[in-house]
Design a protein around this motif. Sequence first.
Motif, PDB file in Angstrom:
ATOM      1  N   GLU A  26       0.835  -1.205   0.000  1.00 16.28           N
ATOM      2  CA  GLU A  26       0.000   0.000   0.000  1.00 16.28           C
ATOM      3  C   GLU A  26       0.869   1.254   0.000  1.00 16.28           C
ATOM      4  O   GLU A  26       0.560   2.234  -0.693  1.00 16.28           O
ATOM      5  CB  GLU A  26      -0.935  -0.019   1.210  1.00 16.28           C
ATOM      6  N   LYS A  27       1.952   1.208   0.745  1.00 12.12           N
ATOM      7  CA  LYS A  27       2.871   2.360   0.782  1.00 12.12           C
ATOM      8  C   LYS A  27       3.550   2.556  -0.572  1.00 12.12           C
ATOM      9  O   LYS A  27       3.657   3.681  -1.070  1.00 12.12           O
ATOM     10  CB  LYS A  27       3.920   2.157   1.876  1.00 12.12           C
ATOM     11  N   LEU A  28       3.992   1.438  -1.179  1.00  8.62           N
ATOM     12  CA  LEU A  28       4.629   1.514  -2.500  1.00  8.62           C
ATOM     13  C   LEU A  28       3.658   2.067  -3.542  1.00  8.62           C
ATOM     14  O   LEU A  28       4.039   2.889  -4.387  1.00  8.62           O
ATOM     15  CB  LEU A  28       5.118   0.142  -2.942  1.00  8.62           C
ATOM     16  N   GLU A  29       2.421   1.601  -3.511  1.00  8.38           N
ATOM     17  CA  GLU A  29       1.438   2.042  -4.486  1.00  8.38           C
ATOM     18  C   GLU A  29       1.178   3.540  -4.356  1.00  8.38           C
ATOM     19  O   GLU A  29       1.046   4.255  -5.360  1.00  8.38           O
ATOM     20  CB  GLU A  29       0.139   1.257  -4.318  1.00  8.38           C
ATOM     21  N   LYS A  30       1.130   4.028  -3.132  1.00  9.36           N
ATOM     22  CA  LYS A  30       0.917   5.454  -2.906  1.00  9.36           C
ATOM     23  C   LYS A  30       2.082   6.267  -3.476  1.00  9.36           C
ATOM     24  O   LYS A  30       1.881   7.294  -4.134  1.00  9.36           O
ATOM     25  CB  LYS A  30       0.759   5.726  -1.414  1.00  9.36           C
ATOM     26  N   LEU A  31       3.311   5.780  -3.246  1.00  6.62           N
ATOM     27  CA  LEU A  31       4.488   6.465  -3.783  1.00  6.62           C
ATOM     28  C   LEU A  31       4.488   6.433  -5.314  1.00  6.62           C
ATOM     29  O   LEU A  31       4.842   7.420  -5.965  1.00  6.62           O
ATOM     30  CB  LEU A  31       5.767   5.816  -3.239  1.00  6.62           C
ATOM     31  N   LYS A  32       4.092   5.301  -5.878  1.00  4.42           N
ATOM     32  CA  LYS A  32       4.032   5.172  -7.334  1.00  4.42           C
ATOM     33  C   LYS A  32       3.040   6.163  -7.924  1.00  4.42           C
ATOM     34  O   LYS A  32       3.318   6.808  -8.948  1.00  4.42           O
ATOM     35  CB  LYS A  32       3.653   3.740  -7.706  1.00  4.42           C
TER      36      LYS A  32
END
Length: 289
Positions: A26-32
């Motif tokens: 979820e954190k990676l997706e937000k950064l992406k």
Amino acid sequence: MSLNRNDECWCGSGLKYKKCHLGFDEKLEKLKQQGYKVPSRNIIKNKKQIEGIRKSAEINNGVLDLISNNIREGMSTEKINKLAHDYTVARGGVPATLNYNGFPKSICTSINDEVCHGIPSENVILKSGDIINVDASTIFNGYYSDASRMFTIGNVSEDARKLVDVTKECLYKGVEAVRPWGFLGDIGAAIQEHAETNGYSVVRDLGGHGTGLKFQEEPFVYHYGNRGEGMILVPGMVITIEPMINAGSHKVFVDADDDWTVLTEDGSLSAQWEHTILVTEDGIEIISR
């Protein structure tokens, strides 16, 4: 691949997704979505893989310790190669460089103006005043580790000794710049700043890389650049940091005679140190040094 909360996690840990990488993803997706470059799942290591890389590194570190205790004036670089090969094989490992894309030896030995990928030879004898990089890479049970060290032979000039010392400082400036959820570009910026402050240049045609399951994986690790740029560094990534620092120009070329040895274009001295680094939840671990 879309997973439900109670599915087994994609990383192979055996845990449920919600207890393993759900929050991470979820954190990676937000950064992406914010426009940042994020790593793909296939370069993020799980606990079993990390332990395998550590065991490989035990052999690799032992190789470089053995060489540290034996390297001397009058020794051929082939003798260094044999020490490394025999030590690795006796412990169930495989020298990763041997026959890699046709490379004929079990380590790389790069002397003076040789930047990297020097081929050991019975005809190359270490002499007083030389500086040499020995680069060892090991496969153990399918897992890879990688590191290199510089050695000074006999009476080395102050200029050569300073280059070796500052290059090691550059390595650690790069290591200190690694932090979970930081940027790959922070590493290169820290290295470049320290090298250029001391009047040296950073080789740009070569760099570090991901490692562990293959010899060389994504991402490419630049040893120059800008802070706040490049891929996001996340827990589970394993990378090499291996700055090649030249006393003169950063420009290099490949020796046409062996198609491997990289040399400085202007004949100036070059030095390199390398560690394999694991990004952890709260910092880093130096796996191979």
